[in-house]
Write a protein that holds these residues in place. Structure first.
Motif, mmCIF file in Angstrom:
data_model
loop_
_atom_site.group_PDB
_atom_site.id
_atom_site.type_symbol
_atom_site.label_atom_id
_atom_site.label_comp_id
_atom_site.label_asym_id
_atom_site.label_seq_id
_atom_site.Cartn_x
_atom_site.Cartn_y
_atom_site.Cartn_z
ATOM 1 N N ASN A 119 -57.048 25.974 -52.405
ATOM 2 C CA ASN A 119 -58.313 25.555 -53.005
ATOM 3 C C ASN A 119 -59.320 25.149 -51.922
ATOM 4 O O ASN A 119 -58.957 24.618 -50.879
ATOM 5 C CB ASN A 119 -58.097 24.369 -53.954
ATOM 6 C CG ASN A 119 -57.254 24.748 -55.148
ATOM 7 O OD1 ASN A 119 -57.151 25.935 -55.473
ATOM 8 N ND2 ASN A 119 -56.652 23.765 -55.782
ATOM 9 N N GLY A 120 -60.593 25.345 -52.212
ATOM 10 C CA GLY A 120 -61.633 24.894 -51.308
ATOM 11 C C GLY A 120 -62.295 26.042 -50.569
ATOM 12 O O GLY A 120 -61.686 27.073 -50.291
ATOM 13 N N TYR A 121 -63.565 25.830 -50.292
ATOM 14 C CA TYR A 121 -64.357 26.803 -49.559
ATOM 15 C C TYR A 121 -65.169 26.061 -48.499
ATOM 16 O O TYR A 121 -65.482 24.875 -48.649
ATOM 17 C CB TYR A 121 -65.290 27.559 -50.512
ATOM 18 C CG TYR A 121 -64.550 28.443 -51.476
ATOM 19 C CD1 TYR A 121 -64.390 29.801 -51.205
ATOM 20 C CD2 TYR A 121 -63.996 27.927 -52.651
ATOM 21 C CE1 TYR A 121 -63.699 30.623 -52.078
ATOM 22 C CE2 TYR A 121 -63.304 28.735 -53.535
ATOM 23 C CZ TYR A 121 -63.156 30.084 -53.238
ATOM 24 O OH TYR A 121 -62.462 30.892 -54.105
ATOM 25 N N PHE A 122 -65.492 26.760 -47.440
ATOM 26 C CA PHE A 122 -66.307 26.123 -46.407
ATOM 27 C C PHE A 122 -67.510 26.992 -46.088
ATOM 28 O O PHE A 122 -67.548 28.189 -46.359
ATOM 29 C CB PHE A 122 -65.474 25.837 -45.151
ATOM 30 C CG PHE A 122 -65.168 27.058 -44.317
ATOM 31 C CD1 PHE A 122 -66.044 27.487 -43.318
ATOM 32 C CD2 PHE A 122 -63.989 27.770 -44.509
ATOM 33 C CE1 PHE A 122 -65.759 28.596 -42.552
ATOM 34 C CE2 PHE A 122 -63.688 28.882 -43.742
ATOM 35 C CZ PHE A 122 -64.570 29.299 -42.756
ATOM 36 N N PHE A 123 -68.521 26.359 -45.534
ATOM 37 C CA PHE A 123 -69.703 27.074 -45.043
ATOM 38 C C PHE A 123 -70.102 26.456 -43.715
ATOM 39 O O PHE A 123 -69.968 25.251 -43.507
ATOM 40 C CB PHE A 123 -70.849 27.062 -46.063
ATOM 41 C CG PHE A 123 -71.129 25.737 -46.721
ATOM 42 C CD1 PHE A 123 -72.212 24.976 -46.340
ATOM 43 C CD2 PHE A 123 -70.301 25.276 -47.756
ATOM 44 C CE1 PHE A 123 -72.485 23.773 -46.965
ATOM 45 C CE2 PHE A 123 -70.572 24.074 -48.388
ATOM 46 C CZ PHE A 123 -71.665 23.308 -47.987
#
Length: 605
Positions: A119-123
């Motif tokens: 789970n989780g996304y980064f930018f």
């Protein structure tokens, strides 16, 4: 790339663990929040620029990601109130709000970095090209997300870049039988050494030494065999002025932190006006210290203001009226470059008040000056006072810099040096003298610290070499300044179609200098009464003709004389004039036009 992955893995592991723990105690509303995970600051590159990489995350699952319309960063960059040597960010100004939005499809899954995390996304946002010569850059960073048109944002977090690199330029001594002066402090980390007895071979060897030490030449100029150069290395700058035939070879070397440096080529622009030179008619021209005020309109429609004169509310209104009336329709506000010859109050007081009062009405692009520190000049008062109009030159300059910091954070500050060239729209400005040339001789008056420059314009639209008419600005140059210029420059360099009489035509100016100039027009920064009268009693000040011997060349009937109690504009290409005959108070100071009468008539000079 391996280092970046390791960097992200450590941060993401800790952040995701933290998010999971919190998530066990809270509802799914927390999934809408973004988190700044960390940042990375790279050391300055060869150009002295920093880079910052920001990384943030959003804790959600793939099936819920579509809820987010966008996420991103909001970054405010600010630079502390540092030296006059300026900011060369290239991309950012003194205070800039910089934002970046990522659509959901642009987000990267954390599993790309750590497959064990689902789970989780980064930018990630890189910010490049940050430059500071002294002090610090502060980034105030918030992350945000948008769901159903509603934006949620985190509290800002400050990231500070402290610049600790050495900005003091190295001190190099020319080889040979050379006499070196004491160190001359110029302020803001800059200083000068003067060398006598420098041969051309010694100067060439010095340039080779600079290059061997990692310095690169930014600009070079040759004027009548005198050589000028600017060398840079990271945050360091060296300006050289070599006069091979003066004092058996005179070299002035200014060592400083790297400041703003003008482009070496003429800028491109859209032509919106014909170039003109205007001496603004002023109430202040009748003062004992008359000051001076010139406005040059360039071909792009912008203005160059020179000095401004002593404090006068009426003269402030007149100046703003002139700018507003003559600006191109395409310019919402008058676009201004402000240049100062020296720091006497009758030359800069009006500018200080004008820049404070009209900050919302003008677009100040650049401020150009080269002031000494006042402990080196005997006539500059040293006691600091709160009243900027109390006649204290040091305090007035300090107030000017405070106003620039507060109200014009994006305006370029350019400390000019002899031999440098500043290109503006259809105009080439060549600096011929600064107080750095006077050292190590005495500077017992600020008049001996005057900057002198020659403005040469394009002859026609096709002219790329600036072969048109010119305007020589002498400020309040003393006789010693004028004698120096007459000894090192040729008639070709000093000659000009338009010239400003030095020091209002009072003391200052020499036959040696004036004899090399054959102008069609002389601008006198003084009222006409004192210029034509033999009565020495007016305002207890010497009239112009006390210096009749020095000014005999001006009595030629073919030379037009224009005085500062009437606004007169001269078209650069034709040298025809127009005179502002009547001017009531046409503006309330903030752009509201009222009834007024203007009579602009072009005449043959």
């Amino acid at each position: 790339m391996q280092h970046l992955k390791k960097f992200l893995s450590i941060i993401l592991s800790a952040a995701m663990l933290f998010a999971l723990v919190i998530g066990a105690q809270a509802d799914t509303a927390n999934e809408s929040e973004t988190t700044l995970l960390g940042y990375q600051i790279t050391a300055p590159d060869a150009a002295g620029e920093y880079s910052v990489r920001l990384i943030a995350s959003i804790n959600t699952t793939p099936d819920k990601l579509e809820r987010f319309e966008s996420v991103g960063f909001e970054v405010t960059l600010s630079f502390d109130d540092r030296s006059d040597w300026g900011i060369q960010t290239g991309h950012f100004s003194r205070k800039t709000v910089y934002s970046k939005i990522f659509e959901s499809g642009e987000l990267k899954s954390v599993s790309d970095i750590m497959p064990s995390l689902e789970n989780g996304y980064f930018f990630l946002l890189p910010i490049n090209g940050l430059y500071t010569d002294v002090g610090s850059i502060t980034l105030s960073v918030s992350t945000f997300s948008v769901q159903n048109g509603t934006k949620t944002k985190t509290e800002p977090r400050e990231i500070k870049i402290e610049h600790t690199a050495d900005t003091s330029a190295d001190h190099f001594v020319p080889i040979g039988n050379v006499t070196e002066s004491e160190r001359y402090e110029l302020g803001e980390g800059a200083y000068e050494y003067a060398y006598m007895g420098v041969s051309s071979d010694s100067y060439s060897a010095l340039l080779s030494t600079l290059q061997n030490e990692g310095y690169t030449v930014y600009s070079e100029n040759s004027i009548d065999g005198n050589l000028f150069a600017t060398y840079i290395k990271g945050y360091k700058q060296i300006n050289l002025s070599f006069y091979p035939n003066y004092n058996d070879g005179s070299l002035k070397a200014v060592y400083s932190p790297k400041g703003y440096l003008p482009q070496n080529t003429a800028p491109s622009y859209e032509k919106r006006a014909e170039a003109t030179v205007t001496q603004i008619g002023r109430v202040g021209s009748k003062n004992t210290a008359a000051g001076e005020s010139f406005v040059i309109q360039l071909e792009d429609g912008s203005f160059v203001i020179i000095d401004g004169g002593p404090e006068s509310n009426a003269d402030q209104v007149s100046l703003y009226h002139f700018l507003y009336t003559n600006k191109p329709v395409a310019h919402t506000k008058p676009q201004v470059t402000w240049m100062f010859t020296h720091a006497h109050s009758d030359h800069i007081d009006l500018a200080v008040s004008f820049l404070e009062d009209y900050s919302e009405q003008i677009d100040l692009k650049m401020v150009c000056y080269n002031f000494p520190i006042f402990s080196t000049v005997e006539d500059a008062e040293q006691t600091f006072v709160t009243d900027k109009n109390a006649g204290n030159d040091a305090e007035t300059v300090a107030t000017l810099k405070d106003i620039l910091n507060e109200k014009y954070p994006n305006a370029i500050r350019y400390v000019y040096h002899t031999g440098q060239v500043l290109y503006l729209a259809g105009c080439k400005i060549e600096f011929l003298y600064t107080h750095e040339d006077r050292y190590p001789n005495d500077m017992d008056t600020l008049n001996k610290t005057c900057g002198v420059w020659k403005m040469t314009f394009k002859e026609n639209d096709a002219d790329t070499d600036f072969n048109g008419n010119s305007f020589l600005v002498l400020g309040d140059s003393e006789t010693v300044n004028c004698d120096f210029m007459a000894s090192v420059y040729s008639t070709t360099t000093l000659d000009a179609e338009m010239v400003q009489a030095s020091h209002h035509g009072l003391n200052g100016g020499t036959e040696a200098l004036y004899g090399m100039i054959t102008p069609s027009i002389v601008f006198w920064p003084i009222d006409s009464g004192r210029s034509v009268s033999d009565d020495n009693s007016q305002n207890n000040n010497n009239d112009v003709w006390d210096n009749a011997a020095n000014h005999a060349w001006l009595q030629d009937a073919n030379i037009a004389s224009y005085y500062a109690d009437k606004t007169i504009t001269v078209a650069v290409k034709t040298l025809r004039k127009r005179t502002l005959q009547v001017m009531s108070d046409p503006f309330d100071g903030f752009g509201e036009n009222t009834e007024h009468e203007l009579v602009w008539d072009w005449e043959a000079s």
